[in-house]
Design a protein around this motif. Structure first.
Motif, short mmCIF file in Angstrom:
data_model
loop_
_atom_site.label_atom_id
_atom_site.label_comp_id
_atom_site.label_asym_id
_atom_site.label_seq_id
_atom_site.Cartn_x
_atom_site.Cartn_y
_atom_site.Cartn_z
N SER A 102 0.86 -1.18 0.00
CA SER A 102 0.00 0.00 0.00
C SER A 102 0.89 1.23 0.00
O SER A 102 1.92 1.26 0.69
CB SER A 102 -0.92 0.03 1.23
OG SER A 102 -1.62 1.26 1.30
N ARG A 107 -4.62 3.74 3.39
CA ARG A 107 -5.23 2.99 2.30
C ARG A 107 -5.03 1.50 2.54
O ARG A 107 -3.99 1.08 3.04
CB ARG A 107 -4.63 3.37 0.94
CG ARG A 107 -4.96 4.77 0.49
CD ARG A 107 -4.68 4.93 -0.99
NE ARG A 107 -3.28 4.81 -1.35
CZ ARG A 107 -2.46 5.84 -1.53
NH1 ARG A 107 -2.90 7.08 -1.37
NH2 ARG A 107 -1.20 5.65 -1.86
N SER A 109 -4.23 -2.41 1.59
CA SER A 109 -3.37 -3.05 0.60
C SER A 109 -4.23 -3.53 -0.56
O SER A 109 -5.45 -3.69 -0.45
CB SER A 109 -2.63 -4.23 1.23
OG SER A 109 -3.53 -5.29 1.51
N LYS A 110 -3.58 -3.79 -1.67
CA LYS A 110 -4.31 -4.30 -2.82
C LYS A 110 -4.94 -5.66 -2.50
O LYS A 110 -6.07 -5.95 -2.95
CB LYS A 110 -3.36 -4.42 -4.02
CG LYS A 110 -2.86 -3.08 -4.55
CD LYS A 110 -1.86 -3.25 -5.67
CE LYS A 110 -0.52 -3.76 -5.15
NZ LYS A 110 0.49 -3.86 -6.24
N ARG A 113 -8.15 -5.17 -0.38
CA ARG A 113 -9.27 -4.70 -1.19
C ARG A 113 -9.77 -5.81 -2.11
O ARG A 113 -10.98 -5.99 -2.28
CB ARG A 113 -8.83 -3.49 -2.01
CG ARG A 113 -9.90 -2.95 -2.98
CD ARG A 113 -11.22 -2.56 -2.29
NE ARG A 113 -11.05 -1.58 -1.25
CZ ARG A 113 -11.01 -0.25 -1.45
NH1 ARG A 113 -11.09 0.24 -2.68
NH2 ARG A 113 -10.90 0.57 -0.42
N ASP A 179 -3.32 -7.43 -9.25
CA ASP A 179 -2.69 -6.22 -9.79
C ASP A 179 -2.09 -6.47 -11.18
O ASP A 179 -1.90 -5.54 -11.95
CB ASP A 179 -1.63 -5.67 -8.83
CG ASP A 179 -0.51 -6.67 -8.52
OD1 ASP A 179 -0.47 -7.75 -9.14
OD2 ASP A 179 0.32 -6.34 -7.65
N VAL A 206 -6.56 -4.36 -9.77
CA VAL A 206 -6.60 -3.51 -8.58
C VAL A 206 -5.20 -2.95 -8.32
O VAL A 206 -4.25 -3.72 -8.12
CB VAL A 206 -7.09 -4.30 -7.35
CG1 VAL A 206 -7.04 -3.42 -6.10
CG2 VAL A 206 -8.50 -4.82 -7.58
N ASP A 208 -2.79 0.40 -6.38
CA ASP A 208 -2.72 1.53 -5.47
C ASP A 208 -2.66 2.82 -6.30
O ASP A 208 -2.12 2.82 -7.42
CB ASP A 208 -1.46 1.41 -4.60
CG ASP A 208 -1.38 2.48 -3.54
OD1 ASP A 208 -1.90 2.25 -2.43
OD2 ASP A 208 -0.81 3.56 -3.83
N ASP A 269 -8.76 1.42 -8.30
CA ASP A 269 -7.66 1.77 -7.39
C ASP A 269 -8.19 1.83 -5.97
O ASP A 269 -9.36 2.12 -5.73
CB ASP A 269 -6.97 3.08 -7.80
CG ASP A 269 -7.77 4.32 -7.46
OD1 ASP A 269 -7.86 4.65 -6.26
OD2 ASP A 269 -8.29 4.96 -8.38
N THR A 270 -7.32 1.57 -5.02
CA THR A 270 -7.73 1.36 -3.64
C THR A 270 -8.19 2.64 -2.94
O THR A 270 -8.68 2.56 -1.81
CB THR A 270 -6.59 0.72 -2.83
OG1 THR A 270 -5.42 1.55 -2.92
CG2 THR A 270 -6.27 -0.66 -3.37
N PRO A 274 -15.07 1.03 -2.80
CA PRO A 274 -15.16 -0.36 -3.26
C PRO A 274 -16.51 -0.70 -3.86
O PRO A 274 -16.61 -1.62 -4.69
CB PRO A 274 -14.88 -1.18 -2.00
CG PRO A 274 -15.20 -0.26 -0.86
CD PRO A 274 -14.84 1.11 -1.35
#
Length: 287
Positions: A102, A107, A109-110, A113, A179, A206, A208, A269-270, A274
């Protein structure tokens, strides 16, 4: 897929159990924003919902005739009802080292999320009567209890950057979330194999926000997760154009593979809500 030693699996299970209630709670709140429909196969058969009128055929019993509809014409009509067969949805969440990153402490982490999105989508689909499972895991099941099983499996999911080969099975729909910053060809090959089996699918990348915009300048040390690779530069801003071009090309490659397969490709993106990504995933499966 490699076999995890029992001692390591127990350690991972104990560590993951602390994250289970927050994951389920986040997914339940997110899933509550969507009212599920049915994605089943439509066909005539036993059921409760009216589907269509059709002309009576030899072999139809007198009880199956809709006499009220038939009275409006010279023909006799049968009132067909709709039978729906639930389709299995197979979810896969990337778990490579880069997914734990992250760019800011406020935020997620990927990986966090992606797990929340996958479990939220599963809960919505389960409410709609679907069968849901994890790619490479236990067979897809329906029912409320499956949601908690999926949450437990997600937290113990193998740390792979590409879907397992057995994730593509006939009669499934696939949802791949990651990602996709590692070498992309295995993903493209997987999409092609799945499409050859007639599978529909959705791919969600996904990232950051820092990976979306590359906001770095001056002297920066870039290091891959685990320290396998590193790059020290005094002019990070000078790398931005090339990075953005490579990211755009990566997305173009994935998008082209999805288009050729009849799949859907999206990004998230995080820092974004969502719910936007969940709604997109659900709509893409529904379409």
């Amino acid at each position: 897929m490699s076999v995890t030693p029992p001692a390591d699996l127990r350690a991972r299970a104990e560590a993951a159990s602390a994250h289970l209630p927050p994951l389920i709670l986040s997914a339940q709140r997110l899933a509550a924003l969507i009212a599920p429909g049915a994605h089943g196969l439509r066909r005539a058969g036993p059921g409760e919902d009216f589907w269509q009128y059709r002309p009576a055929q030899p072999g139809d019993s007198a009880r199956s005739i809709d006499w009220r509809r038939s009275a409006r014409s010279d023909a006799r009509f049968v009132r067909d009802r709709e039978a729906q067969t639930a389709q299995a949805v197979s979810l896969w969440v990337a778990g490579g080292p880069g997914m734990a990153w992250s760019g800011a402490p406020d935020r997620p982490s990927k990986q966090t999320r992606a797990q929340v999105l996958a479990l939220s989508l599963a809960l919505v689909l389960l409410r709609g009567g679907e069968k849901v499972g994890l790619a490479g895991g236990d067979p897809a099941r329906a029912g409320r209890a499956q949601g908690e099983r999926l949450a437990q499996e997600l937290l113990l999911y193998p740390a792979d950057d590409t879907p397992p080969a057995d994730a593509a099975r006939p009669g499934q729909r696939l949802v791949l979330i990651g990602d996709f910053l590692t070498p992309v060809q295995p993903l493209l090959d997987h999409i092609a194999r799945a499409a050859a089996l007639g599978l529909r699918g959705v791919v969600l990348q996904v990232l950051d926000p820092d990976e979306e915009t590359f906001p770095y300048a001056g002297a920066v040390l870039f290091q891959a997760p685990g320290g396998a690779a590193r790059h020290d530069t005094r002019d990070a801003a000078g790398l931005r154009a090339e990075y953005m071009a490579r990211l755009a090309q990566r997305r173009a490659d994935i998008g082209a593979a999805c288009a050729a397969a009849g799949w859907r490709f999206g990004t998230h993106d995080t820092a974004a809500a969502p719910a936007q990504a969940l709604m997109w995933l659900y709509q893409m499966l529904e379409g």
